[in-house]
Scaffold this active site. Structure first.
Site, PDB file in Angstrom:
ATOM      1  N   SER A   1      -1.694  -2.016  -9.492  1.00  0.00           N
ATOM      2  CA  SER A   1      -1.530  -2.460  -8.111  1.00  0.00           C
ATOM      3  C   SER A   1      -2.158  -1.461  -7.157  1.00  0.00           C
ATOM      4  O   SER A   1      -2.360  -0.288  -7.508  1.00  0.00           O
ATOM      5  CB  SER A   1      -0.045  -2.598  -7.759  1.00  0.00           C
ATOM      6  OG  SER A   1       0.549  -1.313  -7.580  1.00  0.00           O
ATOM      7  N   ASP A   2      -2.475  -1.920  -5.962  1.00  0.00           N
ATOM      8  CA  ASP A   2      -2.751  -0.980  -4.889  1.00  0.00           C
ATOM      9  C   ASP A   2      -1.430  -0.308  -4.530  1.00  0.00           C
ATOM     10  O   ASP A   2      -0.346  -0.739  -4.953  1.00  0.00           O
ATOM     11  CB  ASP A   2      -3.368  -1.699  -3.689  1.00  0.00           C
ATOM     12  CG  ASP A   2      -4.226  -0.772  -2.835  1.00  0.00           C
ATOM     13  OD1 ASP A   2      -4.004   0.456  -2.880  1.00  0.00           O
ATOM     14  OD2 ASP A   2      -5.108  -1.275  -2.119  1.00  0.00           O
ATOM     15  N   TRP A   3      -1.488   0.730  -3.729  1.00  0.00           N
ATOM     16  CA  TRP A   3      -0.294   1.541  -3.451  1.00  0.00           C
ATOM     17  C   TRP A   3       0.728   0.734  -2.649  1.00  0.00           C
ATOM     18  O   TRP A   3       0.452   0.290  -1.543  1.00  0.00           O
ATOM     19  CB  TRP A   3      -0.701   2.807  -2.714  1.00  0.00           C
ATOM     20  CG  TRP A   3      -0.977   3.974  -3.612  1.00  0.00           C
ATOM     21  CD1 TRP A   3      -0.517   5.246  -3.434  1.00  0.00           C
ATOM     22  CD2 TRP A   3      -1.747   4.023  -4.813  1.00  0.00           C
ATOM     23  NE1 TRP A   3      -0.952   6.072  -4.446  1.00  0.00           N
ATOM     24  CE2 TRP A   3      -1.712   5.340  -5.315  1.00  0.00           C
ATOM     25  CE3 TRP A   3      -2.466   3.057  -5.547  1.00  0.00           C
ATOM     26  CZ2 TRP A   3      -2.347   5.726  -6.492  1.00  0.00           C
ATOM     27  CZ3 TRP A   3      -3.105   3.449  -6.705  1.00  0.00           C
ATOM     28  CH2 TRP A   3      -3.042   4.756  -7.171  1.00  0.00           C
ATOM     29  N   PHE A   4       1.908   0.527  -3.258  1.00  0.00           N
ATOM     30  CA  PHE A   4       3.017  -0.214  -2.648  1.00  0.00           C
ATOM     31  C   PHE A   4       2.653  -1.678  -2.399  1.00  0.00           C
ATOM     32  O   PHE A   4       3.142  -2.286  -1.452  1.00  0.00           O
ATOM     33  CB  PHE A   4       3.476   0.456  -1.353  1.00  0.00           C
ATOM     34  CG  PHE A   4       3.837   1.910  -1.519  1.00  0.00           C
ATOM     35  CD1 PHE A   4       5.001   2.281  -2.178  1.00  0.00           C
ATOM     36  CD2 PHE A   4       3.003   2.904  -1.049  1.00  0.00           C
ATOM     37  CE1 PHE A   4       5.336   3.618  -2.346  1.00  0.00           C
ATOM     38  CE2 PHE A   4       3.321   4.248  -1.206  1.00  0.00           C
ATOM     39  CZ  PHE A   4       4.489   4.599  -1.852  1.00  0.00           C
TER      40      PHE A   4
END
Length: 211
Positions: A150-153
């Site tokens: 995933s991208d961050w958060f």
């Protein structure tokens, strides 16, 4: 100049290895669709063919040094307005002809070790929990054997994300792929074989970037 781009990738790969890291978070291959796109400086082109050729050369350069790449942001992450929540509405033909070629070539030709999914929704479904995007297209149709992070958060669920093809939540410690994922497995919301597949891909990345 793909030869030069390959040399740049190799130099970055060597520097990454010298710093004790295994994966770089790039290249960014989103198409320059919006003039004010804040990541346009980082990505390559408004032309899918040009972007594809540069991406393949860069990935090959990095990965020949034993460092993985994470081609991003998959997909349609082309603007700053509501970057993390907006739904990018696009027909499949436009996606396949304009927005996907760089990713497809990165997977099929350059064999990128990881793919990073984007923050946004695609036609109403978050990229991180989009089974058509991550499983049907990326893993099955394109034959991607690497890890999807995933991208961050950018993760919003445990069972829907794991069940859709997301393998790793970033950054750690996990908000969704920790205790919540464990509970989802215990409650039969996520099959153990799905968890095994996620682990296989994580270990596969470690094996290919260690040594």
């Amino acid at each position: 100049n793909t030869e030069l781009i390959g040399k740049v990738g190799a130099a970055i790969g060597r520097e990454t290895r010298q710093r004790g890291c295994s994966v770089i978070l790039g290249p960014c291959v989103n198409i320059h669709r919006a003039l004010k796109g804040g990541r346009n400086f980082e990505s390559y082109s408004e032309d899918p063919y040009l972007s594809s050729r540069i991406a393949v050369a860069f990935i090959n350069g990095v990965q020949k040094e034993g460092v993985g790449t994470s081609v991003k942001h998959f997909a349609l992450n082309n603007q700053e307005y509501q970057r993390m929540t907006i739904s990018a509405e696009a027909q499949e033909r436009a996606m396949r002809e304009i927005y996907f070629p760089s990713f497809e070539k990165a997977v099929k030709e350059a064999k990128t070790l990881t793919v990073m999914c984007s923050y946004n929704k695609i036609n109403g479904v978050f990229s991180s929990e989009n089974p058509w995007l991550l499983t049907d297209l990326l893993k099955k149709e394109w034959g991607f054997e690497g890890l999807v992070m995933s991208d961050w958060f950018a993760v919003h669920s445990a069972a829907p994300s794991a069940g859709s093809g997301l393998d790793l939540e970033m950054p750690g410690p996990a908000l969704w792929f920790g205790k919540r994922l464990l509970e989802a497995v215990k409650n039969a919301e996520v099959p153990e074989k799905q968890l095994d597949e996620m682990v296989r891909r994580v270990l596969g990345l470690i094996a290919k970037t260690t040594g």
